[in-house]
Write a protein that holds these residues in place. Structure first.
Motif, short mmCIF file in Angstrom:
data_model
loop_
_atom_site.label_atom_id
_atom_site.label_comp_id
_atom_site.label_asym_id
_atom_site.label_seq_id
_atom_site.Cartn_x
_atom_site.Cartn_y
_atom_site.Cartn_z
N ALA A 84 0.83 -1.20 0.00
CA ALA A 84 0.00 0.00 0.00
C ALA A 84 0.87 1.26 0.00
O ALA A 84 2.06 1.22 0.36
CB ALA A 84 -0.91 -0.01 1.22
N THR A 85 0.27 2.36 -0.39
CA THR A 85 1.00 3.65 -0.40
C THR A 85 0.48 4.60 0.67
O THR A 85 1.18 5.56 1.02
CB THR A 85 0.86 4.33 -1.77
OG1 THR A 85 -0.53 4.52 -2.06
CG2 THR A 85 1.51 3.51 -2.87
N LEU A 103 0.41 2.02 7.45
CA LEU A 103 1.78 2.03 7.99
C LEU A 103 1.95 1.06 9.16
O LEU A 103 2.95 0.34 9.23
CB LEU A 103 2.17 3.45 8.42
CG LEU A 103 2.68 4.36 7.31
CD1 LEU A 103 2.74 5.81 7.79
CD2 LEU A 103 4.05 3.91 6.85
N ALA A 104 1.02 1.02 10.07
CA ALA A 104 1.17 0.16 11.25
C ALA A 104 1.23 -1.31 10.83
O ALA A 104 2.03 -2.10 11.38
CB ALA A 104 0.02 0.38 12.22
N ALA A 107 4.26 2.80 -6.95
CA ALA A 107 3.94 4.23 -7.07
C ALA A 107 4.56 4.92 -5.86
O ALA A 107 5.03 4.25 -4.93
CB ALA A 107 2.43 4.44 -7.12
N HIS A 108 4.54 6.23 -5.87
CA HIS A 108 5.20 6.96 -4.78
C HIS A 108 4.37 6.87 -3.51
O HIS A 108 3.20 7.25 -3.50
CB HIS A 108 5.42 8.42 -5.19
CG HIS A 108 6.51 9.08 -4.41
ND1 HIS A 108 7.84 8.76 -4.62
CD2 HIS A 108 6.49 9.98 -3.42
CE1 HIS A 108 8.58 9.46 -3.79
NE2 HIS A 108 7.79 10.21 -3.05
N PRO A 109 4.95 6.37 -2.40
CA PRO A 109 4.18 6.15 -1.17
C PRO A 109 4.31 7.31 -0.18
O PRO A 109 5.12 8.23 -0.35
CB PRO A 109 4.85 4.90 -0.59
CG PRO A 109 6.30 5.11 -0.95
CD PRO A 109 6.30 5.79 -2.30
N ASP A 110 3.54 7.21 0.88
CA ASP A 110 3.70 8.12 2.02
C ASP A 110 5.13 7.98 2.55
O ASP A 110 5.67 6.86 2.63
CB ASP A 110 2.70 7.74 3.11
CG ASP A 110 2.76 8.67 4.30
OD1 ASP A 110 2.06 9.70 4.28
OD2 ASP A 110 3.52 8.38 5.25
N PRO A 111 5.77 9.08 2.93
CA PRO A 111 7.16 9.00 3.39
C PRO A 111 7.37 8.17 4.65
O PRO A 111 8.50 7.78 4.96
CB PRO A 111 7.55 10.47 3.62
CG PRO A 111 6.27 11.22 3.70
CD PRO A 111 5.29 10.47 2.86
N GLY A 112 6.31 7.85 5.37
CA GLY A 112 6.46 7.04 6.57
C GLY A 112 7.04 5.67 6.31
O GLY A 112 7.68 5.08 7.19
N ASP A 158 14.67 -0.62 3.45
CA ASP A 158 15.94 -0.23 2.85
C ASP A 158 15.76 0.37 1.46
O ASP A 158 16.53 1.23 1.04
CB ASP A 158 16.88 -1.45 2.76
CG ASP A 158 17.19 -2.02 4.12
OD1 ASP A 158 17.91 -1.36 4.88
OD2 ASP A 158 16.69 -3.11 4.44
N LEU A 159 14.73 -0.12 0.75
CA LEU A 159 14.51 0.31 -0.62
C LEU A 159 13.00 0.33 -0.89
O LEU A 159 12.29 -0.60 -0.51
CB LEU A 159 15.20 -0.66 -1.59
CG LEU A 159 15.43 -0.21 -3.03
CD1 LEU A 159 16.44 0.92 -3.09
CD2 LEU A 159 15.91 -1.38 -3.88
N LEU A 160 12.54 1.41 -1.52
CA LEU A 160 11.14 1.53 -1.90
C LEU A 160 11.05 1.54 -3.42
O LEU A 160 11.70 2.37 -4.07
CB LEU A 160 10.53 2.83 -1.36
CG LEU A 160 10.62 3.11 0.13
CD1 LEU A 160 9.96 4.45 0.45
CD2 LEU A 160 9.97 2.00 0.94
#
Length: 205
Positions: free
Chosen positions: A101-102, A107-108, A131-136, A142-144
């Motif tokens: 998910a993005t 996140l939790a 796709a570009h995710p939330d910065p959290g 290590d890699l997105l």
């Protein structure tokens, strides 16, 4: 040593032995190879995958066990079971979580999976958002993978670039190199593009 290629290669070693040998030979340039026998680890060890995983490990290639997370819908226990099987059956030392998910709401869930993956021995954790995710999400991976898609789309976009971002591009012509430090561009198209290697690794026929 410039390890710049993250290779999701979803072909059985018995069907494409020459391609797997090409990966072994390319060891110094590989950030990692995604191990994916059956859209995950499967229900039992695959001897052919175990053998090629041993060759890659001996060559110093990081191995990332594949687990589909269904954008947060797949239960935590199922994802962790996949990662443990990869570790025990194929000696993986990292994890590649797919369909991540993005949105911040998940996140939790993913932080909990990340903790379990690290506890299972994952020295490298890659999240494939596509796709570009939330910065959290940057806090525990290590890699997105912030892009996965065809070259015709990729070439029209002006995407953010960072050392911990990765772009996976398919339907790519020869000579194409994505802009992120770690990446993969393959010629494959259609429903199964990751059954091809990057152009520079494809063995001569």
């Amino acid at each position: 040593m410039n390890r710049f290629l993250l290779v999701p290669f979803y072909e059985h070693p018995a069907d494409r032995p020459e391609a797997w040998s090409a990966l072994v030979e390319a060891a110094p340039s590989l950030y990692g190879v995604v191990v994916n026998p059956a859209s995950g680890a499967g229900e039992a060890p695959d001897p052919a995958f175990a053998a090629v995983a041993g060759r890659l490990r001996a060559a110093g290639v990081p191995l990332l066990g594949y687990a589909d997370t269904a954008y947060g819908r797949r239960p935590h226990a199922e994802v962790v079971t996949d990662l443990l099987r990869h570790r025990d059956w194929y000696g993986t030392d990292g994890a590649f979580l797919d369909q991540v998910a993005t949105a911040p709401a998940a996140l939790a869930h993913y932080r909990r999976i990340a903790v379990a993956a690290r506890a299972a021995g994952a020295g490298t954790l890659v999240l494939n958002h596509g796709a570009h995710p939330d910065p959290g999400y940057e806090e525990f991976a290590d890699l997105l993978v912030t892009f996965e898609g065809p070259w015709d789309t990729y070439r029209t976009l002006d995407l953010p670039v960072a050392a911990h971002y990765c772009h996976l591009v398919y339907a790519a012509p020869p000579g194409v190199r994505p802009v992120t430090p770690v990446h993969c561009a393959v010629p494959g198209t259609g429903a199964h593009p990751w059954g091809t290697l990057p152009h520079l690794l494809e063995p001569a026929r």
